[in-house]
Motif scaffolding. Structure first.
Motif, PDB file in Angstrom:
ATOM      1  N   ARG A 264       0.881  -0.595   0.302  1.00 36.13           N
ATOM      2  CA  ARG A 264       0.215   0.302  -0.275  1.00 36.13           C
ATOM      3  C   ARG A 264       1.104   1.034  -0.083  1.00 36.13           C
ATOM      4  O   ARG A 264       1.714   1.266   0.619  1.00 36.13           O
ATOM      5  N   ILE A 265       0.438   2.391  -0.762  1.00 32.26           N
ATOM      6  CA  ILE A 265       0.815   3.699  -0.782  1.00 32.26           C
ATOM      7  C   ILE A 265       0.310   4.362  -0.358  1.00 32.26           C
ATOM      8  O   ILE A 265      -1.063   4.495  -1.105  1.00 32.26           O
TER       9      ILE A 265
ATOM     10  N   GLU B  80       7.446   6.406  -4.961  1.00 29.25           N
ATOM     11  CA  GLU B  80       7.137   5.795  -6.429  1.00 29.25           C
ATOM     12  C   GLU B  80       7.525   4.144  -6.407  1.00 29.25           C
ATOM     13  O   GLU B  80       8.940   4.157  -5.782  1.00 29.25           O
TER      14      GLU B  80
ATOM     15  N   ASN C 228      -2.808   2.351  -4.122  1.00 33.41           N
ATOM     16  CA  ASN C 228      -2.430   3.224  -4.173  1.00 33.41           C
ATOM     17  C   ASN C 228      -2.841   4.542  -3.644  1.00 33.41           C
ATOM     18  O   ASN C 228      -4.232   4.703  -4.614  1.00 33.41           O
TER      19      ASN C 228
ATOM     20  N   LYS D  46       2.451   6.543  -6.474  1.00 33.40           N
ATOM     21  CA  LYS D  46       2.590   5.853  -7.511  1.00 33.40           C
ATOM     22  C   LYS D  46       3.233   4.337  -8.081  1.00 33.40           C
ATOM     23  O   LYS D  46       4.125   4.771  -7.633  1.00 33.40           O
ATOM     24  N   PHE D  47       2.169   3.951  -8.346  1.00 27.86           N
ATOM     25  CA  PHE D  47       2.865   3.032  -9.277  1.00 27.86           C
ATOM     26  C   PHE D  47       3.477   2.897 -10.873  1.00 27.86           C
ATOM     27  O   PHE D  47       2.770   3.788 -11.411  1.00 27.86           O
TER      28      PHE D  47
ATOM     29  N   SER E 299      -5.400   2.598  -7.871  1.00 31.78           N
ATOM     30  CA  SER E 299      -4.944   3.392  -7.979  1.00 31.78           C
ATOM     31  C   SER E 299      -5.730   4.648  -7.939  1.00 31.78           C
ATOM     32  O   SER E 299      -7.097   5.157  -8.756  1.00 31.78           O
TER      33      SER E 299
ATOM     34  N   LYS F 139      -5.098   8.519  -9.579  1.00 30.94           N
ATOM     35  CA  LYS F 139      -3.278   8.340 -10.472  1.00 30.94           C
ATOM     36  C   LYS F 139      -3.162   7.267 -11.207  1.00 30.94           C
ATOM     37  O   LYS F 139      -3.218   5.931 -11.076  1.00 30.94           O
TER      38      LYS F 139
ATOM     39  N   CYS G  18      -0.574   4.602 -13.613  1.00 30.24           N
ATOM     40  CA  CYS G  18      -0.020   3.596 -13.304  1.00 30.24           C
ATOM     41  C   CYS G  18       0.884   3.637 -14.887  1.00 30.24           C
ATOM     42  O   CYS G  18       0.244   4.425 -15.666  1.00 30.24           O
TER      43      CYS G  18
END
Length: 553
Positions: free
Chosen positions: A368-369, A375, A400, A404-405, A426, A429, A431
């Motif tokens: 998890r971001i 990144e 995410n 960023k992935f 995401s 955002k 990827c």
């Protein structure tokens, strides 16, 4: 009067003709008897042949006929037709000469596996001439492939060898080891009495971490086929640290190991069968690459750490380990861990890879971001088995929120995803790309969720979403499951769905082939994590889904 005259003449002629016929019939009475050549049993209708799983047997169903005392069946690898005398081909097998076949069905034994046979049947009686031969509608059938190999255990494998086991005293003449389509090893078993008697042989000289196929033959007939992968060698690095069985992963040990490294890459080799529980976040050191490698053995080493915090690392890799949520807190009390990586501090990581890992029971995401400034340029799952909790999660496998992935790859991996919302999320955002290849994906998405979700159709994978050789089976809620929400181009090849994988919105735009059956029709026991393909009606049985579950023939 003229009309009556004509009628009289016609009737007179007819009577004369009938008289002549009657006289002739009396003189040649034997011409009206039944020719003995036609006084025979009726031929049988053949319903069909069912090849049995054992490979050397097949069952014939036919309709019995009145007056028959028994039946003869002939099979042959050579063509059979009426002008061929019974038993005259070099490969003929005749069943029922002892008059034992009296009813249908009848199971034929002693056949060769994976072999085409022609078949015919006739009805027999001691009092009435035999019937004519009856043939199958397509004249032939094919037996199933046989499997005399036993399962290969971890104890049978090393980096460069395998011990194979099969049915003791079986009729076998040759063994081959193939890498892809290329035969790498051939063993002549005709004079190897010890191997044949015991049903076992050791093959050395193989390459590490390589997929092989073993085949065992009786002459040219395959009697068993089994795949295996040799163990990986310990990955090279600037420092290879081999943990002892009494060491446990911790920040103190990690700092000690890192201090010994004169370069920037570290492999930590963990003994098979060990368990590493740590109730705090494991803090990786900035600027170093780490590979956590499980040494081959009967059981993969277990990593059950609260979470792992990354810095600016070139590579973080987990290979041949079990990452398990059954952990402890800082006080040592048992708890279920929620994430493997739950990153909130700024970090740029070039590559995060999970290879040949079992990932079991995490409550939320695997990665998890949380924040901007994070990144993860590439995340790879290769050859893994991922099992979620049975409790509903608020997160996806990769999730995410604000960072960023980059490139995302799911390769040859089984997702047994009860509990996860979906594969990838995401939040508005982009990827770089999502590639899914050779995967078995079961029981996602969750109710109201997506397989892949960018929260809107304004974002997506800039280089597209590519899915190949993959099976989607079952959703958690057939009334509220959705496909892909993104602006990405979707390119699919050899992608299959079961009929209990139903999407109510955001349908896949790539080409999908539907299997006419449920996940339980397709797999041996999906609820118990056994996704072995069992249906011969499945068109992707040889080339779809995670490789370990596929049929070989």
């Amino acid at each position: 009067m003229k009309i009556y005259k004509y009628i009289h003449n016609i009737l007179s002629g007819a009577c004369l003709l009938l008289t002549t016929i009657a006289a002739t019939s009396c003189d040649n009475a034997n011409d009206w008897t039944v020719d003995a050549a036609h006084n025979r049993l009726f031929s049988c209708d053949l319903s069909g042949v069912t090849p049995e799983d054992i490979g050397t047997e097949a069952t014939l169903e036919f309709k019995t006929v009145k007056g028959a005392e028994y039946y003869l069946i002939e099979v042959s690898k050579d063509t059979l037709y009426n002008d061929i005398e019974m038993g005259s081909t070099a490969t003929s097998i005749i069943y029922g000469e002892d008059k034992s076949i009296k009813e249908s069905p009848y199971t034929m034994t002693g056949l060769d596996s994976s072999t085409k046979y022609y078949l015919r049947l006739k009805a027999m009686s001691g009092n009435t001439p035999e019937s004519k031969w009856s043939y199958l509608s397509d004249y032939s059938f094919k037996t199933k492939s046989e499997q005399i190999f036993e399962e290969i255990s971890t104890a049978d494998l090393t980096e460069n060898s395998v011990v194979l086991h099969w049915l003791a005293n079986a009729e076998v003449t040759k063994l081959e080891i193939l890498k892809g389509e290329e035969v790498k090893v051939t063993k002549d078993l005709t004079n190897d009495n010890e191997a044949v008697t015991n049903g076992t042989i050791t093959i050395d000289g193989l390459e590490a971490q390589t997929n092989y196929t073993a085949k065992i033959y009786k002459d040219n007939i395959v009697r068993g086929t089994i795949g295996f992968t040799t163990f990986a060698a310990v990955p090279s690095a600037d420092l290879v640290y081999r943990m002892t069985a009494d060491e446990n992963l911790s920040n103190e040990l990690l700092a000690e190991i890192t201090a010994q490294c004169e370069g920037t890459s570290i492999t930590i080799a963990m003994p098979a069968g060990t368990t590493n529980k740590y109730g705090e976040a494991l803090e990786l050191v900035d600027g170093y690459s780490y590979t956590f490698f499980g040494i081959a053995g009967e059981k993969k080493p277990v990593i059950a750490i609260s979470t792992i915090t990354l810095k600016n690392n070139a590579l973080i890799k987990f290979q041949n380990v079990e990452l398990n949520a059954d952990g402890i807190n800082a006080e040592g009390t048992a708890k279920t861990n929620e994430y493997i990586i739950n990153q909130s501090a700024a970090a740029v990581v070039d590559n995060i890879t999970f290879e040949d890992c079992d990932i079991i029971g995490f409550k939320n995401s695997i990665v998890r971001i949380q924040s901007s400034g994070i990144e993860f340029k590439k995340v790879v799952f290769n050859g893994c088995y991922i099992k979620g909790q049975n409790l509903a999660s608020n997160y996806y496998v990769l999730h995410n929120k604000n960072g960023k992935f980059g490139e995302v790859e799911y390769n040859n991996t089984t997702f047994d995803c009860t509990g996860y919302r979906g594969l990838f999320y995401s939040e508005n955002k982009d990827c770089t790309s999502i590639n899914i290849t050779d995967c078995t994906i079961y029981n996602i998405p969750a109710s109201g969720q997506y397989v892949i979700d960018f929260k809107s159709t304004n974002n997506g994978a800039t280089n597209g979403i590519i899915i190949n050789n993959t099976i989607f089976a079952k959703v958690q809620d057939a009334s509220a499951a959705k496909g892909i929400r993104s602006n990405s181009v979707q390119t699919f090849d050899n992608v299959w769905t079961t009929n209990d994988f139903k999407l109510t919105g955001n349908q896949f735009s790539g080409t999908v082939t539907a299997f006419d059956g449920t996940s339980t029709d397709l797999f041996e026991n999906p609820a118990a994590g056994d996704f072995t393909i069992k249906s011969y009606n499945f068109g992707g049985r040889l080339n779809a889904g995670a490789i370990k579950w596929r049929m070989t023939e």
